[in-house]
Design a protein around this motif. Structure first.
Motif, PDB file in Angstrom:
ATOM      1  N   MET A   1       0.855  -1.187   0.000  1.00 53.20           N
ATOM      2  CA  MET A   1       0.000   0.000   0.000  1.00 53.20           C
ATOM      3  C   MET A   1       0.889   1.235   0.000  1.00 53.20           C
ATOM      4  N   THR A   2       0.792   2.017  -1.030  1.00 49.23           N
ATOM      5  CA  THR A   2       1.648   3.201  -1.118  1.00 49.23           C
ATOM      6  C   THR A   2       0.982   4.397  -0.467  1.00 49.23           C
ATOM      7  N   GLY A   3       1.819   5.358  -0.118  1.00 50.45           N
ATOM      8  CA  GLY A   3       1.286   6.606   0.436  1.00 50.45           C
ATOM      9  C   GLY A   3       0.941   6.544   1.912  1.00 50.45           C
ATOM     10  N   GLN A   4       1.002   5.363   2.513  1.00 46.18           N
ATOM     11  CA  GLN A   4       0.684   5.290   3.938  1.00 46.18           C
ATOM     12  C   GLN A   4       1.947   5.478   4.747  1.00 46.18           C
ATOM     13  N   GLN A   5       1.896   6.426   5.673  1.00 48.08           N
ATOM     14  CA  GLN A   5       3.068   6.706   6.471  1.00 48.08           C
ATOM     15  C   GLN A   5       3.116   5.792   7.690  1.00 48.08           C
ATOM     16  N   THR A   6       4.315   5.589   8.165  1.00 46.50           N
ATOM     17  CA  THR A   6       4.501   4.820   9.384  1.00 46.50           C
ATOM     18  C   THR A   6       4.298   5.751  10.570  1.00 46.50           C
ATOM     19  N   HIS A   7       3.538   5.321  11.542  1.00 47.32           N
ATOM     20  CA  HIS A   7       3.334   6.120  12.743  1.00 47.32           C
ATOM     21  C   HIS A   7       3.995   5.445  13.935  1.00 47.32           C
ATOM     22  N   TYR A   8       4.413   6.280  14.875  1.00 52.36           N
ATOM     23  CA  TYR A   8       5.038   5.788  16.098  1.00 52.36           C
ATOM     24  C   TYR A   8       4.288   6.342  17.303  1.00 52.36           C
ATOM     25  N   PHE A   9       4.304   5.595  18.395  1.00 56.14           N
ATOM     26  CA  PHE A   9       3.740   6.117  19.638  1.00 56.14           C
ATOM     27  C   PHE A   9       4.363   5.388  20.827  1.00 56.14           C
ATOM     28  N   TYR A  10       4.379   6.099  21.953  1.00 52.79           N
ATOM     29  CA  TYR A  10       4.835   5.495  23.208  1.00 52.79           C
ATOM     30  C   TYR A  10       3.609   5.035  23.972  1.00 52.79           C
ATOM     31  N   ALA A  11       3.716   3.857  24.591  1.00 58.06           N
ATOM     32  CA  ALA A  11       2.579   3.326  25.338  1.00 58.06           C
ATOM     33  C   ALA A  11       3.064   2.533  26.541  1.00 58.06           C
ATOM     34  N   LEU A  12       2.162   2.376  27.473  1.00 58.95           N
ATOM     35  CA  LEU A  12       2.413   1.483  28.594  1.00 58.95           C
ATOM     36  C   LEU A  12       1.969   0.107  28.119  1.00 58.95           C
ATOM     37  N   HIS A  45      -2.971  -1.710  24.611  1.00 57.77           N
ATOM     38  CA  HIS A  45      -1.950  -0.893  25.273  1.00 57.77           C
ATOM     39  C   HIS A  45      -2.621   0.360  25.845  1.00 57.77           C
ATOM     40  N   ILE A  46      -1.841   1.164  26.568  1.00 60.93           N
ATOM     41  CA  ILE A  46      -2.312   2.466  27.060  1.00 60.93           C
ATOM     42  C   ILE A  46      -1.403   3.525  26.437  1.00 60.93           C
ATOM     43  N   THR A  47      -1.918   4.295  25.492  1.00 60.08           N
ATOM     44  CA  THR A  47      -1.111   5.302  24.803  1.00 60.08           C
ATOM     45  C   THR A  47      -0.671   6.402  25.765  1.00 60.08           C
ATOM     46  N   LEU A  48       0.620   6.748  25.682  1.00 60.43           N
ATOM     47  CA  LEU A  48       1.168   7.829  26.502  1.00 60.43           C
ATOM     48  C   LEU A  48       1.466   9.064  25.646  1.00 60.43           C
ATOM     49  N   ALA A  49       1.941   8.846  24.414  1.00 55.80           N
ATOM     50  CA  ALA A  49       2.228   9.968  23.505  1.00 55.80           C
ATOM     51  C   ALA A  49       2.221   9.451  22.071  1.00 55.80           C
ATOM     52  N   PHE A  50       1.407  10.084  21.219  1.00 52.45           N
ATOM     53  CA  PHE A  50       1.327   9.702  19.810  1.00 52.45           C
ATOM     54  C   PHE A  50       2.242  10.622  19.013  1.00 52.45           C
ATOM     55  N   LEU A  51       3.214  10.044  18.310  1.00 53.29           N
ATOM     56  CA  LEU A  51       4.206  10.841  17.586  1.00 53.29           C
ATOM     57  C   LEU A  51       3.850  11.060  16.126  1.00 53.29           C
ATOM     58  N   GLY A  52       3.052  10.171  15.557  1.00 49.33           N
ATOM     59  CA  GLY A  52       2.782  10.256  14.125  1.00 49.33           C
ATOM     60  C   GLY A  52       4.006   9.788  13.350  1.00 49.33           C
ATOM     61  N   ASN A  53       4.178  10.348  12.161  1.00 47.06           N
ATOM     62  CA  ASN A  53       5.320   9.993  11.323  1.00 47.06           C
ATOM     63  C   ASN A  53       6.521  10.756  11.868  1.00 47.06           C
ATOM     64  N   ALA A  54       7.554  10.043  12.298  1.00 45.47           N
ATOM     65  CA  ALA A  54       8.626  10.713  13.025  1.00 45.47           C
ATOM     66  C   ALA A  54      10.005  10.387  12.478  1.00 45.47           C
ATOM     67  N   PRO A  55      10.865  11.419  12.370  1.00 45.11           N
ATOM     68  CA  PRO A  55      12.236  11.161  11.928  1.00 45.11           C
ATOM     69  C   PRO A  55      13.036  10.419  12.998  1.00 45.11           C
ATOM     70  N   GLU A  56      13.915   9.555  12.545  1.00 43.10           N
ATOM     71  CA  GLU A  56      14.753   8.720  13.406  1.00 43.10           C
ATOM     72  C   GLU A  56      15.489   9.527  14.478  1.00 43.10           C
ATOM     73  N   ALA A  57      16.058  10.659  14.096  1.00 36.98           N
ATOM     74  CA  ALA A  57      16.858  11.461  15.037  1.00 36.98           C
ATOM     75  C   ALA A  57      16.016  11.961  16.209  1.00 36.98           C
ATOM     76  N   LYS A  58      14.792  12.381  15.916  1.00 33.50           N
ATOM     77  CA  LYS A  58      13.895  12.872  16.976  1.00 33.50           C
ATOM     78  C   LYS A  58      13.499  11.733  17.910  1.00 33.50           C
ATOM     79  N   ILE A  59      13.214  10.569  17.329  1.00 27.57           N
ATOM     80  CA  ILE A  59      12.842   9.398  18.137  1.00 27.57           C
ATOM     81  C   ILE A  59      14.015   9.037  19.054  1.00 27.57           C
ATOM     82  N   GLN A  60      15.223   9.041  18.495  1.00 26.48           N
ATOM     83  CA  GLN A  60      16.430   8.720  19.262  1.00 26.48           C
ATOM     84  C   GLN A  60      16.582   9.689  20.437  1.00 26.48           C
TER      85      GLN A  60
END
Length: 191
Positions: A1-12, A45-60
């Motif tokens: 599936m093209t055009g779909q971005q990867t999302h990241y989030f922190y959760a408990l 899970h219990i979401t703590l912070a939803f990051l959306g599409n995030a660059p590697e450096a910011k996640i690090q």
């Protein structure tokens, strides 16, 4: 599936045995409540912070702050004790299991949230409403009524578990289960 971005989030993370118990609970509710999609037990899970599409450096950067901040935080007890909804009262968008108020959970959420802000993420500013999403999108012929929440509540005798780690998840849309754990932040075990 093209055009779909990867999302990241922190959760408990919910422990495996809690997910297994909830799998039975969900199976039971599924036969009584017409929601379009039910969450895969591995994805609970219990979401703590939803990051959306995030660059590697910011996640690090966020990971480093979180790791430092959580290394003195101990595991703690949580209780699931009620059901709730988000969205329209007669046709809810999200159906969830609710948690007893927890000072420790709020503190962990604040820690993770501020680490993400420090790393440069722009996060949702809605008040924290801890929950475990169980299903999405009401598709019933009848309207949904709030008395169903009490009538169907499988947590009258609350479900207790120990919160033992925060996880950075990556979303794989169109897959089931769709959340992949990327980085784990174990909480200290109680003495």
């Amino acid at each position: 599936m093209t055009g779909q971005q990867t999302h990241y989030f922190y959760a408990l993370e919910l422990p495996g045995e809690t997910k297994e118990i909830l799998e039975g609970t969900i199976h039971n509710l599924q036969s009584k409540l017409p929601f379009k999609t039910w969450v895969h037990p591995q994805d609970l899970h219990i979401t703590l912070a939803f990051l959306g599409n995030a660059p590697e450096a910011k996640i690090q950067a966020a990971n480093e702050v979180i790791e430092l901040a959580l290394n003195k935080t101990t595991a703690f007890k949580m209780e699931i004790d009620h059901l709730g909804i988000f969205g329209r009262k007669d046709s809810p968008r999200i159906f969830w299991g609710g948690l007893k108020k927890s000072k420790e959970l709020n503190e962990i959420r604040d820690t993770v949230f501020s680490a993400c802000m420090t790393a440069g993420f722009a996060l949702e500013t809605r008040p924290f409403s801890p929950h475990i999403t169980i299903a999405r999108k009401w598709v019933g012929e009848e309207v949904f009524t709030s008395d169903l929440l009490e009538a169907m509540n499988p947590f009258k005798k609350e479900l207790t578990f120990h919160a033992e780690r925060v996880v950075l998840y990556k979303t794989h849309l169109g897959k089931s289960p769709k959340y992949e754990p990327i980085t784990l932040f174990p909480l200290a075990m109680q003495e």
